[in-house]
Design a protein around this motif. Structure first.
Motif, short mmCIF file in Angstrom:
data_model
loop_
_atom_site.label_atom_id
_atom_site.label_comp_id
_atom_site.label_asym_id
_atom_site.label_seq_id
_atom_site.Cartn_x
_atom_site.Cartn_y
_atom_site.Cartn_z
N GLY A 179 -3.67 26.42 14.97
CA GLY A 179 -4.90 26.69 14.44
C GLY A 179 -5.28 27.25 13.20
O GLY A 179 -6.34 27.73 12.59
N ALA A 180 -4.40 26.76 12.15
CA ALA A 180 -4.52 27.16 10.73
C ALA A 180 -5.44 25.98 10.18
O ALA A 180 -5.49 25.09 10.62
N ASP A 181 -6.03 26.29 9.10
CA ASP A 181 -7.02 25.40 8.31
C ASP A 181 -6.03 24.93 7.19
O ASP A 181 -5.91 25.87 6.15
N VAL A 182 -5.62 23.81 7.21
CA VAL A 182 -4.33 23.36 6.32
C VAL A 182 -4.98 22.55 5.36
O VAL A 182 -5.57 21.43 5.53
N THR A 183 -4.71 22.75 3.95
CA THR A 183 -4.72 21.72 3.13
C THR A 183 -3.48 21.37 2.43
O THR A 183 -2.78 22.33 2.08
N MET A 184 -3.32 20.16 2.22
CA MET A 184 -2.09 19.50 1.52
C MET A 184 -2.23 19.33 -0.18
O MET A 184 -3.33 18.66 -0.25
N ILE A 185 -1.31 19.83 -0.97
CA ILE A 185 -1.62 19.43 -2.24
C ILE A 185 -0.45 18.41 -2.73
O ILE A 185 0.89 19.35 -2.80
N VAL A 186 -0.48 17.44 -3.24
CA VAL A 186 0.81 16.50 -3.24
C VAL A 186 0.61 15.90 -4.56
O VAL A 186 -0.47 15.49 -4.98
N ARG A 187 1.68 15.83 -5.24
CA ARG A 187 2.02 15.44 -6.83
C ARG A 187 1.72 13.99 -6.68
O ARG A 187 1.37 13.13 -7.47
N HIS A 188 2.15 13.28 -5.66
CA HIS A 188 2.06 11.90 -5.50
C HIS A 188 1.02 11.15 -4.87
O HIS A 188 0.21 11.94 -4.55
N SER A 189 1.09 10.02 -4.65
CA SER A 189 -0.25 9.37 -4.22
C SER A 189 0.03 9.06 -2.77
O SER A 189 -1.31 8.65 -2.06
N GLU A 190 0.81 9.41 -1.95
CA GLU A 190 0.94 9.16 -0.88
C GLU A 190 2.14 10.26 -0.05
O GLU A 190 2.85 10.69 -0.72
N ILE A 191 2.29 10.27 1.12
CA ILE A 191 3.04 11.03 1.81
C ILE A 191 4.41 10.42 1.68
O ILE A 191 4.55 9.17 1.84
N SER A 192 5.40 11.15 1.45
CA SER A 192 6.84 10.66 0.95
C SER A 192 7.37 9.45 2.24
O SER A 192 7.15 9.68 3.29
N GLY A 193 8.02 8.45 1.40
CA GLY A 193 8.53 7.40 2.30
C GLY A 193 9.97 7.93 3.12
O GLY A 193 10.19 7.34 3.98
N ASN A 194 10.33 9.29 2.90
CA ASN A 194 11.55 9.59 3.29
C ASN A 194 11.15 10.51 4.47
O ASN A 194 12.04 10.82 5.42
#
Length: 322
Positions: A179-194
């Motif tokens: 139920g959280a309101d989630v915001t992701m802040i990511v330095r890169h251009s996409e979700i990590s391939g790992n």
């Protein structure tokens, strides 16, 4: 004054593996661990699952029986702590090694509870104890968490998750589903391939449908009591309401401890100097084992590929003793 053949700093899986090898070769040894047995695993998120399958987490050919293809945190704790119990491993818990000093071919090891002496020392301290800080205003506020355990405290809260690694993705998905309101802040251009292959489509789909907001090529620049400020990919500044920041920015080995022990560190990633065939550092009879070998490159070593370190080290110690 008792002089041990080996003193092992750190009671994680690889430290236990070193102890098992020492025991098989009739060498006197002691593990000193600042927390509980496999303390880093104990501090992992409660519902974490390993990327590796059970057999790749085994030490000393002791079967790891798991009910799932990918073992979870609790199964790993049962496995490794069970080994320590059943094999009667010599280990001092809740005792922190503060200094390793070599004089006249003998190491003096100072801890929070006393002094020990050993012919050889193995440092197997992992990297999970020191957060990789962002060094921005407000990072020391109580709302900022560098460790994530479970989603329940964040229900109905505005959460900012920093990063796109496995830990970031797990935190984002779990808190969103509570139920959280989630915001992701990511330095890169996409979700990590790992990111785990069975989790990556989930986070990408949640972002695509807008259930989880994500800003890529973005950077958090300030944390306030009730908001955060970040810069987007166009350089524009934004401020959004916020209750908690989950800063999943990674962790670092204790470089200060390594340096004070006499180990040379090289390059921007502070890679410790050691012989890859014996794991012996530039200090004779002082060895490294496990994740700590990678410096800032903490993705290089993990349980699966560093289990071999124990045999390399103990074989070299035996050659020295002979």
């Amino acid at each position: 004054m008792e002089i041990l053949d080996i003193l092992i700093v750190g009671g994680g899986p690889i430290g236990l593996n070193c102890a098992l090898e020492a025991k098989k070769n009739n060498l006197s040894y002691l593990i000193i661990e600042k927390g509980t047995i496999v303390n880093s695993l104990y501090n992992y998120p409660l519902y974490m699952r390993f990327f590796s399958t059970a057999e790749k987490l085994e030490i000393d050919e002791i079967p790891f029986i798991s009910t799932a293809p990918k073992p979870g945190r609790q199964e790993a704790l049962e496995y490794y702590q069970g080994i320590a119990r059943q094999r009667n491993i010599n280990i001092n818990l809740y005792e922190k090694v503060e200094k390793v000093l070599k004089e006249n071919d003998i190491f003096e090891i100072t801890t929070s509870k006393g002094k020990y002496y050993a012919k050889n020392v193995i440092i197997s301290t992992g990297f999970y104890d020191i957060p990789n800080l962002m060094n921005i205003p407000g990072e020391n506020l109580p709302k900022v968490k560098h460790y994530y355990t479970e989603p329940y405290p964040y229900a109905q809260q505005k959460i900012v998750v920093i990063g796109s690694s496995n830990s970031s993705v797990d935190a984002a998905l779990e808190t969103y589903r509570k139920g959280a309101d989630v915001t992701m802040i990511v330095r890169h251009s996409e979700i990590s391939g790992n990111v785990k292959y069975w989790v990556k489509p989930d986070i990408e789909n949640r972002i695509s449908e807008g259930s989880i907001k994500a800003h890529f090529n973005a950077e958090l620049i300030e944390i306030k009591e009730d908001s955060v400020i970040f810069k987007d990919k166009n350089g524009e500044i934004h401020e959004i309401e916020n209750d908690f920041v989950l800063a999943m920015t990674g962790y670092l080995p204790d470089f200060d401890f390594l340096t004070k022990s006499g180990i040379d560190l090289q390059g921007d990633c502070l890679n410790p100097v050691y012989n890859t065939e014996t794991m012996e550092t530039n200090v004779q009879n002082l060895y490294l084992a496990g994740v700590v070998c990678g410096g800032k490159d903490t993705h290089l070593w993990f349980i699966e590929n560093s289990r071999i370190h124990a045999k390399l080290i103990i074989n070299n110690i035996i050659n020295h003793l002979n």
